[in-house]
Design an enzyme around this catalytic site. Structure first.
Site, PDB file in Angstrom:
ATOM      1  N   HIS A  76       4.391  -6.308   9.914  1.00 10.92           N
ATOM      2  CA  HIS A  76       3.628  -5.245   9.989  1.00 10.92           C
ATOM      3  C   HIS A  76       2.133  -5.231   9.691  1.00 10.92           C
ATOM      4  CE1 HIS A  76       7.643  -4.670   7.719  1.00 10.92           C
ATOM      5  NE2 HIS A  76       7.614  -3.820   8.484  1.00 10.92           N
ATOM      6  N   HIS A  78      -0.762  -4.069   7.697  1.00 12.03           N
ATOM      7  CA  HIS A  78      -1.019  -3.275   6.668  1.00 12.03           C
ATOM      8  C   HIS A  78      -2.602  -2.626   6.337  1.00 12.03           C
ATOM      9  CE1 HIS A  78       2.634  -4.334   4.239  1.00 12.03           C
ATOM     10  NE2 HIS A  78       2.790  -5.153   5.341  1.00 12.03           N
ATOM     11  N   HIS A  94       1.676  -0.443   4.514  1.00 13.91           N
ATOM     12  CA  HIS A  94       1.816  -0.311   5.947  1.00 13.91           C
ATOM     13  C   HIS A  94       0.874   0.890   6.390  1.00 13.91           C
ATOM     14  CE1 HIS A  94       6.370  -1.553   6.450  1.00 13.91           C
ATOM     15  NE2 HIS A  94       5.566  -2.438   5.846  1.00 13.91           N
ATOM     16  N   HIS A 102       8.826   5.045   7.201  1.00 13.56           N
ATOM     17  CA  HIS A 102       8.858   3.761   7.774  1.00 13.56           C
ATOM     18  C   HIS A 102       9.964   3.679   8.818  1.00 13.56           C
ATOM     19  CE1 HIS A 102       9.053  -0.555   8.393  1.00 13.56           C
ATOM     20  NE2 HIS A 102      10.313  -0.377   8.143  1.00 13.56           N
ATOM     21  N   HIS A 111       5.747   4.413  10.967  1.00 11.30           N
ATOM     22  CA  HIS A 111       4.438   4.087  10.511  1.00 11.30           C
ATOM     23  C   HIS A 111       3.556   3.453  11.651  1.00 11.30           C
ATOM     24  CE1 HIS A 111       5.832   3.133   6.184  1.00 11.30           C
ATOM     25  NE2 HIS A 111       5.610   4.247   6.230  1.00 11.30           N
ATOM     26  N   ASP A 114       4.063  -0.066  12.119  1.00 13.27           N
ATOM     27  CA  ASP A 114       5.656  -0.839  12.119  1.00 13.27           C
ATOM     28  C   ASP A 114       5.855  -1.326  13.530  1.00 13.27           C
ATOM     29  OD1 ASP A 114       6.120   0.388   9.687  1.00 13.27           O
ATOM     30  OD2 ASP A 114       7.371   1.970  10.576  1.00 13.27           O
ATOM     31  N   HIS A 151       6.983 -10.552   6.592  1.00 15.28           N
ATOM     32  CA  HIS A 151       7.879 -10.676   5.503  1.00 15.28           C
ATOM     33  C   HIS A 151       8.967 -11.586   5.270  1.00 15.28           C
ATOM     34  CE1 HIS A 151       5.945  -6.827   3.920  1.00 15.28           C
ATOM     35  NE2 HIS A 151       5.865  -6.726   5.178  1.00 15.28           N
ATOM     36  N   ARG A 168       6.320 -10.977   0.847  1.00 18.07           N
ATOM     37  CA  ARG A 168       5.518 -11.443   1.926  1.00 18.07           C
ATOM     38  C   ARG A 168       5.041 -12.890   1.943  1.00 18.07           C
ATOM     39  NH1 ARG A 168       1.351  -6.069   0.662  1.00 18.07           N
ATOM     40  NH2 ARG A 168       2.763  -4.742   0.667  1.00 18.07           N
TER      41      ARG A 168
END
Length: 177
Positions: A76, A78, A94, A102, A111, A114, A151, A168
C-alpha cells in the site's frame, strides 16, 4: 600561459567527447514528473524500488522487490514519508484523502493507496504494476510525503483499515524524480 590554455582546451575537448554519455547512476534516476521509493527491510537492507508516474489523473506504480519471504503480501501507499525501522509505523496509515474504507472488494472502498497483493516467488523476487485510480503525485506527496509499505501477509482486499495484511516488512519513502 600557453600551458594553461592547452590544459583548458584538453578539458573542453574531453567534456565535449563525453557529452551524450550517461553514467549508471544517471540512467537509474527517475524521469521528471515521477516519484521513486527505494525499499528497505527492518535491517536497512535494500529490497527493491517503486516508481510512480502520473497519467491522466491516475498514478502508475511499478514495484520490483527482492530478498523478501515467498508468498502473497499486502502492499500500500501510506500517508507519511517516514520509514523508521523496525516496524515502519512512522509511515502512518494508508493514503486515503477521500475518507473511504479499505479494499477494492469493500463497497465503501477503496483507499487511494490500496493496491493488489504482491506475490513473491521462491527466489525472493516479485513485481507489480498497478494504476492507482485516483490521485496525483502532488496530492500523494503532500507536506509530510508518502511511503510504500510491503506487509507480511496477504491483503484480504476488504477489511478496514488494512485488509488484515499484518506486520510491515519493507518500506520506502517516495522522493520526486
Amino acid at each position: 600561459m600557453t600551458r594553461i590554455l592547452a590544459a583548458a582546451a584538453l578539458l573542453i575537448a574531453a567534456g565535449c567527447a563525453n557529452q551524450g554519455t550517461t553514467s549508471a547512476a544517471e540512467a537509474a534516476a527517475p524521469a521528471a514528473g515521477s516519484a521513486v521509493a527505494d525499499l528497505a527491510d527492518a535491517k536497512g537492507t535494500r529490497v527493491g524500488r517503486a516508481v510512480g508516474t502520473e497519467h491522466g489523473g491516475m498514478i502508475h506504480l511499478s514495484v520490483e522487490a527482492r530478498s523478501l519471504p515467498p508468498g502473497v503480501h499486502g502492499i500500500h501507499v501510506h500517508t507519511v514519508g517516514r520509514c523508521d525501522a523496525p516496524d515502519f509505523t512512522t509511515a502512518g496509515s494508508h493514503w486515503n484523502p477521500a475518507g473511504k474504507q479499505h479494499g477494492t472488494e469493500n463497497p465503501q472502498g477503496p483507499h487511494a493507496g490500496d493496491m493488489p497483493n504482491l506475490t513473491i516467488g521462491a527466489d525472493g523476487r516479485g513485481s507489480l504494476t498497478f494504476m492507482l485510480p485516483s490521485g496525483t503525485l502532488d496530492g500523494m506527496l503532500d507536506a509530510d510525503g508518502a511511503a510504500l509499505v510491503i506487509h507480511a501477509a496477504a491483503d484480504d482486499l476488504k477489511t478496514d483499515p488494512s485488509g488484515n495484511s499484518g506486520a510491515r516488512l519493507a518500506c520506502g519513502v517516495f522522493r520526486r524524480g
